[in-house]
Enzyme design. Structure first.
Site, PDB file in Angstrom:
ATOM      1  N   ALA A  89       0.842  -1.197   0.000  1.00  0.00           N
ATOM      2  CA  ALA A  89       0.000   0.000   0.000  1.00  0.00           C
ATOM      3  C   ALA A  89       0.876   1.246   0.000  1.00  0.00           C
ATOM      4  O   ALA A  89       1.968   1.253   0.554  1.00  0.00           O
ATOM      5  CB  ALA A  89      -0.932   0.013   1.206  1.00  0.00           C
ATOM      6  N   GLU A 120      -2.727 -12.497  -4.266  1.00  0.00           N
ATOM      7  CA  GLU A 120      -4.130 -12.334  -4.634  1.00  0.00           C
ATOM      8  C   GLU A 120      -4.387 -10.838  -4.767  1.00  0.00           C
ATOM      9  O   GLU A 120      -3.870 -10.043  -3.993  1.00  0.00           O
ATOM     10  CB  GLU A 120      -5.088 -12.900  -3.578  1.00  0.00           C
ATOM     11  CG  GLU A 120      -5.071 -14.405  -3.453  1.00  0.00           C
ATOM     12  CD  GLU A 120      -4.046 -14.899  -2.458  1.00  0.00           C
ATOM     13  OE1 GLU A 120      -3.434 -14.060  -1.745  1.00  0.00           O
ATOM     14  OE2 GLU A 120      -3.823 -16.112  -2.381  1.00  0.00           O
ATOM     15  N   ASN A 125      -9.203  -4.389  -9.388  1.00  0.00           N
ATOM     16  CA  ASN A 125      -8.063  -3.497  -9.178  1.00  0.00           C
ATOM     17  C   ASN A 125      -7.135  -3.523 -10.400  1.00  0.00           C
ATOM     18  O   ASN A 125      -6.024  -4.049 -10.370  1.00  0.00           O
ATOM     19  CB  ASN A 125      -7.313  -3.888  -7.900  1.00  0.00           C
ATOM     20  CG  ASN A 125      -6.306  -2.833  -7.479  1.00  0.00           C
ATOM     21  OD1 ASN A 125      -5.968  -1.936  -8.231  1.00  0.00           O
ATOM     22  ND2 ASN A 125      -5.816  -2.973  -6.255  1.00  0.00           N
ATOM     23  N   TYR A 132       1.516  -5.675 -11.640  1.00  0.00           N
ATOM     24  CA  TYR A 132       2.035  -7.027 -11.423  1.00  0.00           C
ATOM     25  C   TYR A 132       2.371  -7.702 -12.742  1.00  0.00           C
ATOM     26  O   TYR A 132       3.385  -8.407 -12.848  1.00  0.00           O
ATOM     27  CB  TYR A 132       1.034  -7.867 -10.621  1.00  0.00           C
ATOM     28  CG  TYR A 132       0.797  -7.356  -9.217  1.00  0.00           C
ATOM     29  CD1 TYR A 132       1.841  -6.974  -8.389  1.00  0.00           C
ATOM     30  CD2 TYR A 132      -0.496  -7.255  -8.717  1.00  0.00           C
ATOM     31  CE1 TYR A 132       1.623  -6.500  -7.107  1.00  0.00           C
ATOM     32  CE2 TYR A 132      -0.733  -6.790  -7.422  1.00  0.00           C
ATOM     33  CZ  TYR A 132       0.325  -6.416  -6.625  1.00  0.00           C
ATOM     34  OH  TYR A 132       0.100  -5.951  -5.354  1.00  0.00           O
TER      35      TYR A 132
END
Length: 168
Positions: A89, A120, A125, A132
């Site tokens: 985050a 996960e 998102n 990723y």
């Protein structure tokens, strides 16, 4: 290198605003971590969850800070021969400026060549999924109704043998 959650990792030069310093996440960082967590996720981790992850000697927990303080963090646990990227985050106002990218690149350095990773991510998102993918993570299925707040599915992503992985 010590893995006590407090020892420093190499830092970026300079201490001016905008210069990012990466280091081990420590227990003293948790008030700032919780503040970022609550602004970032509809179902934030509890303080106890962060304490548990910081207490694991095999984990990698990283902090990103600038001259104004903590702006992001990463929590990764090792299970057998796979690293599980559990939480990343960044302060909302500092997103999309490379902070998460630098944290993940440092994770790859710390985990070492040949490391395997799983994570996960909410199927909604898209920015995270794209980041990723740029690192080489690939979809490996879904966990149905994984997120308890709204029953959303999680996309399972894997990265095999992260050897010098970085965003292209």
């Amino acid at each position: 290198m010590q893995r006590d959650g407090l020892s420093e990792i190499a830092e970026s030069p300079g201490n001016e605003p905008g210069h990012l310093r990466l280091r081990r996440l420590g227990y003293g960082d948790l008030p700032s971590v919780i503040a970022i967590e609550r602004r970032s996720f509809p179902t934030p981790w509890s303080l106890a969850m962060f304490v548990l992850e910081l207490s694991k000697p095999s984990g990698i927990c990283l902090a990103a800070e600038d001259a104004n303080g903590l702006i992001g963090y990463l929590v990764c646990a090792r299970y057998d021969d796979v690293w599980h990227l559990m939480n990343v985050a960044v302060q909302p106002e500092r997103r999309r400026r490379g902070v998460a990218t630098e944290l993940i690149e440092r994770l790859f350095d710390e985990a070492g060549d040949g490391s395997r990773f799983a994570l996960e991510v909410r199927v909604s998102n898209a920015p995270a999924i794209e980041m990723y993918r740029r690192f080489g993570f690939r979809s490996a299925g879904r966990r149905r109704r994984y997120y308890h707040d709204n029953g959303e599915d999680a996309l399972i992503m894997w990265l095999e043998a992260a050897e010098g992985a970085s965003i292209a």
